[in-house]
Scaffold this motif. Structure first.
Motif, PDB file in Angstrom:
ATOM      1  N   ARG A 131      26.538  39.199  41.463  1.00 29.67           N
ATOM      2  CA  ARG A 131      25.657  39.704  42.526  1.00 29.67           C
ATOM      3  C   ARG A 131      26.386  39.729  43.868  1.00 29.67           C
ATOM      4  N   VAL A 132      27.171  38.689  44.140  1.00 34.65           N
ATOM      5  CA  VAL A 132      27.955  38.645  45.386  1.00 34.65           C
ATOM      6  C   VAL A 132      28.894  39.850  45.444  1.00 34.65           C
ATOM      7  N   VAL A 133      29.564  40.098  44.333  1.00 34.69           N
ATOM      8  CA  VAL A 133      30.558  41.168  44.295  1.00 34.69           C
ATOM      9  C   VAL A 133      29.904  42.554  44.429  1.00 34.69           C
ATOM     10  N   TYR A 134      28.794  42.775  43.725  1.00 42.30           N
ATOM     11  CA  TYR A 134      28.089  44.071  43.853  1.00 42.30           C
ATOM     12  C   TYR A 134      27.630  44.262  45.301  1.00 42.30           C
TER      13      TYR A 134
ATOM     14  N   GLY B 119      33.966  28.653  43.198  1.00 42.89           N
ATOM     15  CA  GLY B 119      33.439  29.238  41.963  1.00 42.89           C
ATOM     16  C   GLY B 119      31.963  29.583  42.112  1.00 42.89           C
ATOM     17  N   PHE B 120      31.312  28.964  43.098  1.00 40.36           N
ATOM     18  CA  PHE B 120      29.871  29.161  43.311  1.00 40.36           C
ATOM     19  C   PHE B 120      29.644  29.981  44.580  1.00 40.36           C
ATOM     20  N   ASN B 121      28.384  30.412  44.773  1.00 43.39           N
ATOM     21  CA  ASN B 121      28.150  31.331  45.889  1.00 43.39           C
ATOM     22  C   ASN B 121      27.844  30.629  47.214  1.00 43.39           C
ATOM     23  N   ASN B 122      28.170  29.331  47.288  1.00 41.90           N
ATOM     24  CA  ASN B 122      27.915  28.617  48.545  1.00 41.90           C
ATOM     25  C   ASN B 122      28.911  28.975  49.634  1.00 41.90           C
TER      26      ASN B 122
ATOM     27  N   PHE C 198      41.610  47.447  38.249  1.00 41.48           N
ATOM     28  CA  PHE C 198      42.167  46.140  38.620  1.00 41.48           C
ATOM     29  C   PHE C 198      41.063  45.106  38.504  1.00 41.48           C
ATOM     30  N   SER C 199      41.451  43.819  38.515  1.00 44.78           N
ATOM     31  CA  SER C 199      40.412  42.798  38.418  1.00 44.78           C
ATOM     32  C   SER C 199      40.362  41.977  39.694  1.00 44.78           C
ATOM     33  N   LEU C 200      39.223  41.347  39.916  1.00 43.95           N
ATOM     34  CA  LEU C 200      39.034  40.477  41.075  1.00 43.95           C
ATOM     35  C   LEU C 200      39.320  39.049  40.647  1.00 43.95           C
ATOM     36  N   SER C 201      39.945  38.300  41.541  1.00 44.22           N
ATOM     37  CA  SER C 201      40.119  36.876  41.304  1.00 44.22           C
ATOM     38  C   SER C 201      38.852  36.186  41.826  1.00 44.22           C
ATOM     39  N   TRP C 202      38.080  35.655  40.874  1.00 50.47           N
ATOM     40  CA  TRP C 202      36.804  34.975  41.191  1.00 50.47           C
ATOM     41  C   TRP C 202      37.051  33.901  42.265  1.00 50.47           C
ATOM     42  N   SER C 203      38.149  33.130  42.099  1.00 52.00           N
ATOM     43  CA  SER C 203      38.455  32.035  43.042  1.00 52.00           C
ATOM     44  C   SER C 203      38.932  32.526  44.411  1.00 52.00           C
ATOM     45  N   ARG C 204      39.382  33.770  44.483  1.00 51.71           N
ATOM     46  CA  ARG C 204      39.782  34.299  45.789  1.00 51.71           C
ATOM     47  C   ARG C 204      38.540  34.677  46.588  1.00 51.71           C
ATOM     48  N   ILE C 205      37.497  35.083  45.895  1.00 54.30           N
ATOM     49  CA  ILE C 205      36.263  35.490  46.584  1.00 54.30           C
ATOM     50  C   ILE C 205      35.346  34.285  46.790  1.00 54.30           C
ATOM     51  N   LEU C 206      35.183  33.487  45.728  1.00 58.43           N
ATOM     52  CA  LEU C 206      34.344  32.284  45.819  1.00 58.43           C
ATOM     53  C   LEU C 206      35.243  31.064  45.548  1.00 58.43           C
TER      54      LEU C 206
ATOM     55  N   GLU D 199      24.496  31.943  34.249  1.00 54.33           N
ATOM     56  CA  GLU D 199      23.884  32.054  35.581  1.00 54.33           C
ATOM     57  C   GLU D 199      24.942  32.121  36.668  1.00 54.33           C
ATOM     58  N   TRP D 200      25.949  31.252  36.560  1.00 58.98           N
ATOM     59  CA  TRP D 200      26.989  31.198  37.601  1.00 58.98           C
ATOM     60  C   TRP D 200      27.763  32.511  37.653  1.00 58.98           C
TER      61      TRP D 200
END
Ligand code: PNW
Length: 493
Positions: A168-171, A108-111, A97-105, A161-162
Motif C-alpha cells: 500500500r505504501v508503494v502504490y 520493514g514496517f510502515n512506521n 526492476f525491483s524495489l528494495s523493501w528495506s530501502r523504502i521501509l 499483512e506486513w
C-alpha cells in the motif's frame, strides 16, 4: 559499430523481408529486467535497513565465491542515470526492476518511510518515463527486511499483512506513474529453493515443513497486495498487478512417465499458479494427495501441506490482471530407481514425486549448471498454460542465458533468437496471447550465490572499475535491432 549504424543496417535488411511468423504482433512490447539486490549496491546508504541478503553475505562472506556480495554490485544506487540511458539505447518499451523493501521501509514496517529511498526510486521512475520507457515494478525480489526475518519471515502468517501494508505504501508513492506491477518474483525460489537447501538467504534449512507453509502464506500475501491495488488504486490509476512464477518445462523421459511429467508441472508451477489462475482455486489436482502420503511416510500424523479454507481459496482465486512468468530451461523426468539420491533445487528436486529430472540430451549449457538450452520448451509451456488457465494475457518477465563474459556473445544472441521464435509460434500458430517479452538481464549483476562470474547481461559491467562502466555486448545490438524492427528478420553484421 555504433547504435546508429546497427539499426540502419538492419533496417535495410528488414525492408527486404515480408511479414511472416517472424514479425511480432502490433503493440507487442520488449523490455529487460534487473533486481534490486543484484544491481543497486548502497546496501547501507543513509537510513536503508538491513535485508536478509545483507545479513547472509556479511555473516559468512564465504557463502559466495571470492567473498563476493551485493554491497556495491553495479552501483546502480549511483549509476541509475546510465541504467536509463542503456534502456533507451536498446529502445526498450519497458524496464523491469525491483524495489528494495528495506530501502523504502528501513524497519520493514510502515512506521518509517525513508526519504532517500523514495527519492532514489522517484528519480528512476521519472527518468524512465522522460525517455518514454514504462517502469514495470516488482515489489519483492528476495531481499526481505531482516527485522521481518527475525519474526520468522515467510513462515509467519502475519507477513501477509506486513507485505500488504508495504504494497500500500508503494502504490501510494509511485502508483500515479507506475502502471505495471509484480508482487513477488519466483515464489518457488522464496519457498522451495531457500528452505530445501539453506543455500540462499536467510540460510534456514527445513525441507519437510517450511516450503509448504511458505507456499500458502506467500499466496495469501500476494492476494492481499493484489486486492489492495484492485480496490483502492485501480479505479484512479488503471494499472495492472500480477505475480511472477518461475516455470520450468518438463517432458516425460518415455511415454510411461507422462503422468509423472504432468504432476511435476503441477508441483513446480501449479502450486503457485492454480490457486490464483484456475476457475476453481485451491491446490492443483493430485498435489495434496502426494503431499499427504509423503507426510505419513516421513512419520507425521497428518499432512504437512497446509489446506486452504473456502474463504482463503476465494481470497486468492482471481488475484491477477495477467499471467507473468520467468522461463529459462527444461527437463526430462523419469521415476527414481531404488536408492537413487535426489539433487536439490533449483531444477533437480522432485523428491516429493520420487522423480529424477534429467537435462535435455545434447543441449548447450551456459555458465550456470542448470541453464540447458531447449527453445521448444517455451512454446510447449505457453500452450500448456493456455490449456490450464484459459485464454488470458501472458507476460514473459525473464528469459536469458549465462556466459562467462566477453562482448562477442553469439550464444546469448542465438538463445534469445530461438526462444523468441518459439514464442512467436505459440502466438501465431497456437493463438496464445503473449504481450510482453523481457530479457534477463539489462546488465551483468550479482548472480546470487554464483557471484559475478556468471554473466546474464546484454551489457557487460566492469566490476574491477570503481565506476562500474557498462559496455554493450553484441547481443545488445541484436536486441535493439529486433525491437526497432519489431521482427526477428534482422542482422547486425
Ligand atoms: C531467476 N532455474 O532465477 C531470478 O529471477 C534472477 O534473479 C536470476 O538472476 C536469474 O533468474 C538467473 O538465474 C532463476 O532453476 C532461478 O531454472 C532458477 C532457475 C531459473 C531462474
Amino acid at each position: 559499430m555504433g547504435w546508429f549504424q546497427a539499426v540502419l543496417i538492419s533496417a535495410v535488411l528488414a525492408a527486404s523481408c515480408t511479414a511472416s511468423n517472424r514479425t511480432f504482433p502490433p503493440g507487442f512490447k520488449f523490455g529487460a529486467a534487473t533486481a534490486a539486490y543484484q544491481i543497486e549496491g548502497g546496501w547501507n546508504a543513509t537510513d536503508k535497513g538491513e535485508s536478509i541478503w545483507d545479513r547472509f553475505v556479511h555473516d559468512d562472506p564465504t557463502r559466495i565465491p571470492n567473498n563476493e556480495n551485493g554491497d556495491i554490485a553495479c552501483d546502480s544506487y549511483n549509476n541509475w542515470e546510465r541504467d536509463i540511458e542503456m534502456a533507451a539505447e536498446l529502445g526498450l518499451h519497458f524496464y523491469r526492476f525491483s524495489l528494495s523493501w528495506s530501502r523504502i521501509l528501513p524497519t520493514g514496517f510502515n512506521n518509517r518511510i525513508s526519504e532517500d529511498g523514495v527519492r532514489y526510486y522517484n528519480n528512476l521512475i521519472d527518468g524512465l518515463l522522460a525517455r518514454g520507457i514504462e517502469p514495470f515494478v516488482t515489489l519483492y525480489h528476495w531481499d526481505l527486511p531482516q527485522p521481518i526475518q527475525d519474526l520468522s519471515g515467510w513462515t509467519n502468517p502475519l507477513i501477509a499483512e506486513w507485505f500488504a501494508e508495504y504494497a500500500r505504501v508503494v502504490y501510494t508513492l509511485f502508483g500515479d506513474r507506475v502502471k505495471l506491477w509484480n508482487t513477488i518474483n519466483e515464489p518457488i525460489v522464496v519457498c522451495d529453493a531457500v528452505y530445501n537447501t539453506g543455500a540462499y538467504a536467510p540460510g534456514v534449512s527445513n525441507s519437510e515443513v517450511a516450503p509448504y507453509v511458505c507456499n500458502k502464506i506467500l499466496l495469501m500475501a500476494h492476494a492481499k497486495a493484489w486486492r489492495i491495488y484492485d480496490e483502492e488504486f485501480k479505479p484512479k490509476y488503471h494499472g495492472k498487478v500480477s505475480i511472477t512464477n518461475n516455470l520450468l518445462w518438463v517432458e516425460p523421459a518415455t511415454e510411461e512417465f507422462k503422468e509423472l511429467a504432468e504432476l511435476a508441472l503441477q508441483n513446480f508451477g501449479g502450486r503457485y499458479s492454480h490457486p490464483i489462475y484456475s476457475k476453481e482455486g485451491g491446490w492443483p489436482p493430485g498435489i495434496e494427495e502426494v503431499m499427504f502420503q509423503n507426510s505419513l511416510k516421513r512419520g507425521y500424523s497428518k499432512s504437512q501441506f497446509p489446506a486452504f479454507t473456502q474463504e482463503e481459496k476465494d481470497l486468492v482465486r482471481g488475484t491477477f490482471d495477467f499471467f507473468a512468468f520467468n522461463h529459462y530451461t527444461s527437463r526430462y523426468i523419469r521415476k527414481a530407481k531404488e536408492g537413487e539420491t535426489f539433487a536439490p533445487f533449483p531444477v533437480g528436486d522432485v523428491e516429493d514425486l520420487d522423480g529424477i529430472n534429467m537435462m535435455p540430451e545434447g543441449s548447450e549449457v551456459g555458465a550456470t549448471s542448470w541453464s540447458a538450452v531447449f527453445p521448444e520448451g517455451m512454446r510447449r509451456l505457453l500452450v500448456w498454460l493456455k490449456e490450464q488457465y484459459g485464454d488470458i494475457e501472458f507476460v514473459i518477465a525473464e528469459n536469458g542465458f549465462p556466459t562467462y563474459g566477453g562482448l562477442e556473445d553469439t550464444s546469448r544472441i542465438n538463445y534469445h533468437k530461438e526462444y523468441l521464435e518459439q514464442m512467436l509460434l505459440a502466438i501465431n500458430e497456437d493463438g496464445v496471447n503473449v504481450t510482453h517479452y523481457t530479457a534477463w538481464s539489462l546488465m551483468d549483476n550479482l548472480e546470487w550465490v554464483d557471484g559475478y562470474a556468471h554473466k546474464f547481461g546484454l551489457y557487460e559491467v566492469d566490476f574491477t572499475d570503481p565506476k562500474r562502466t557498462r559496455t554493450p555486448r553484441q547481443s545488445a545490438y541484436y536486441y535493439a535491432s529486433v525491437i526497432a524492427h519489431h521482427s526477428l528478420d534482422v542482422s547486425i553484421d
